[in-house]
Design a protein around this motif. Sequence first.
Motif, mmCIF file in Angstrom:
data_model
loop_
_atom_site.group_PDB
_atom_site.id
_atom_site.type_symbol
_atom_site.label_atom_id
_atom_site.label_comp_id
_atom_site.label_asym_id
_atom_site.label_seq_id
_atom_site.Cartn_x
_atom_site.Cartn_y
_atom_site.Cartn_z
ATOM 1 N N MET A 305 1.054 -1.782 -0.324
ATOM 2 C CA MET A 305 0.033 -0.034 0.031
ATOM 3 C C MET A 305 1.068 0.920 0.079
ATOM 4 O O MET A 305 0.689 2.175 -0.752
ATOM 5 N N ALA A 306 1.836 2.029 0.601
ATOM 6 C CA ALA A 306 2.668 2.331 1.186
ATOM 7 C C ALA A 306 3.613 3.008 0.046
ATOM 8 O O ALA A 306 3.541 3.920 -0.477
ATOM 9 N N LEU A 307 4.542 1.446 -1.003
ATOM 10 C CA LEU A 307 4.821 1.547 -1.813
ATOM 11 C C LEU A 307 3.859 2.439 -3.497
ATOM 12 O O LEU A 307 4.643 2.844 -3.765
ATOM 13 N N GLU A 308 2.911 2.149 -3.438
ATOM 14 C CA GLU A 308 1.843 2.169 -4.585
ATOM 15 C C GLU A 308 1.713 3.349 -4.459
ATOM 16 O O GLU A 308 1.755 4.212 -4.925
ATOM 17 N N GLY A 309 1.342 3.675 -3.032
ATOM 18 C CA GLY A 309 1.187 5.654 -2.653
ATOM 19 C C GLY A 309 2.091 6.302 -3.067
ATOM 20 O O GLY A 309 2.261 7.725 -3.825
ATOM 21 N N VAL A 310 3.476 6.412 -2.566
ATOM 22 C CA VAL A 310 4.470 6.991 -2.936
ATOM 23 C C VAL A 310 4.851 6.371 -4.816
ATOM 24 O O VAL A 310 4.895 8.029 -5.387
ATOM 25 N N ASP A 311 4.816 5.727 -4.892
ATOM 26 C CA ASP A 311 4.578 6.158 -6.607
ATOM 27 C C ASP A 311 3.702 6.278 -7.402
ATOM 28 O O ASP A 311 4.091 7.207 -8.140
ATOM 29 N N ALA A 312 2.340 6.719 -7.029
ATOM 30 C CA ALA A 312 1.816 6.965 -7.832
ATOM 31 C C ALA A 312 1.777 8.788 -7.396
ATOM 32 O O ALA A 312 1.474 9.601 -8.848
ATOM 33 N N ILE A 313 1.979 9.003 -6.001
ATOM 34 C CA ILE A 313 2.500 10.739 -6.198
ATOM 35 C C ILE A 313 3.409 11.590 -7.302
ATOM 36 O O ILE A 313 3.627 12.232 -7.959
ATOM 37 N N ALA A 314 4.972 10.211 -6.986
ATOM 38 C CA ALA A 314 5.868 10.339 -7.800
ATOM 39 C C ALA A 314 5.663 10.644 -9.764
ATOM 40 O O ALA A 314 6.216 12.052 -10.342
#
Length: 361
Positions: A305-314
Amino acid sequence: MAATLAACGGSGSSSASSTASGASGASAASSSGGSGAGKIKVALILKEFTNPYWISMEKTAKQEAAKKGVTLHVTAGNSDDDTTSQITQIEQAVAAGDKGIIIALNGDAVNKALTQAKAAGLVVVAVDTPPIPGNIADVTYATDNTAAGVLDGKWAAAKLNGKSADIAMLDDLANQVITVDVDRDHGFLNGMGIPVGNPNVNGKEPTSGKYTGGKGGTYKIACQLPTNGATTGGQTAMETCLSKDSNINLVYAINEPAAEGAAHALKSAGKTGVTVVAIDGGCSNLPFVKSGEIGATAGQFPGKMALEGVDAIAQFAKTGKKPTNQAGKDYFNTGTKLYTDSPQSGVPSITTAAASKVCWG
């Protein structure tokens, strides 16, 4: 989730939370190199800082932020229902010029602040807890909490092997409705083959009747109490339940801290042969499952969840493309697996040994 039973609201608690997490933000910035100038700034707002689940999510988010050149500022509420602190933290993210917010929201009181953040141009990513309504966030990365509860319920029904079920329901909150609480509770009941009564709130199911899961049998709901997702809350709730009905033989718990608290209460009362099920899948909880104090737990993947969240905003910061949910859903499913060393026919699961290799990945 929460270490205390009551929210500590007010601006003072928000400032304390933000100050405590300032080191986390600085650490993420320094690990990705440079002073942070010109970097993509992202706010990660957790429910609180004591549950290992959120600590694991923070760790993965910081690692991914370092890889993607993201400056991550981490804050949290003081308990599972502390929306006051989270509202302040959302406003701070907007004022700081962040590109986006990743939030495990503590209740729908934060919706207005998140809507204002989106209007200011920030991407809002919810993790773990889908907002109500779902479009409050641009995307939600979460477990299918109903499916996780169903795994617990089906396993418990099979484990009963036709025996009567005397059930304690240990939920999260009593002062507000959140999707995770309802979905997990109702998923468990569905897995057991017990009607939920009202699909939108907990506690409306028939308090006695027949369950149809496994070989089927009779059931009664002995008690239903909030735990605030905490070990202390789980222990207190379980003690209260046992005082009402000493014959409880099945316990559903919203998460593993609550389940561990229930296990402590059962052990102190000298109760054996009581089946406890939970949801989380934490690495540190696997010894409880291996010992049988917790019979089964539906594992989540907060790291994903955290990884996908950071990637989405980047990705948004670089391309302008906003993330979206899976087609036909109001969230993006990050998966779940049942962990148990007592497998039951017809219920897919993996052992604690296998779970130790994937827990909270």
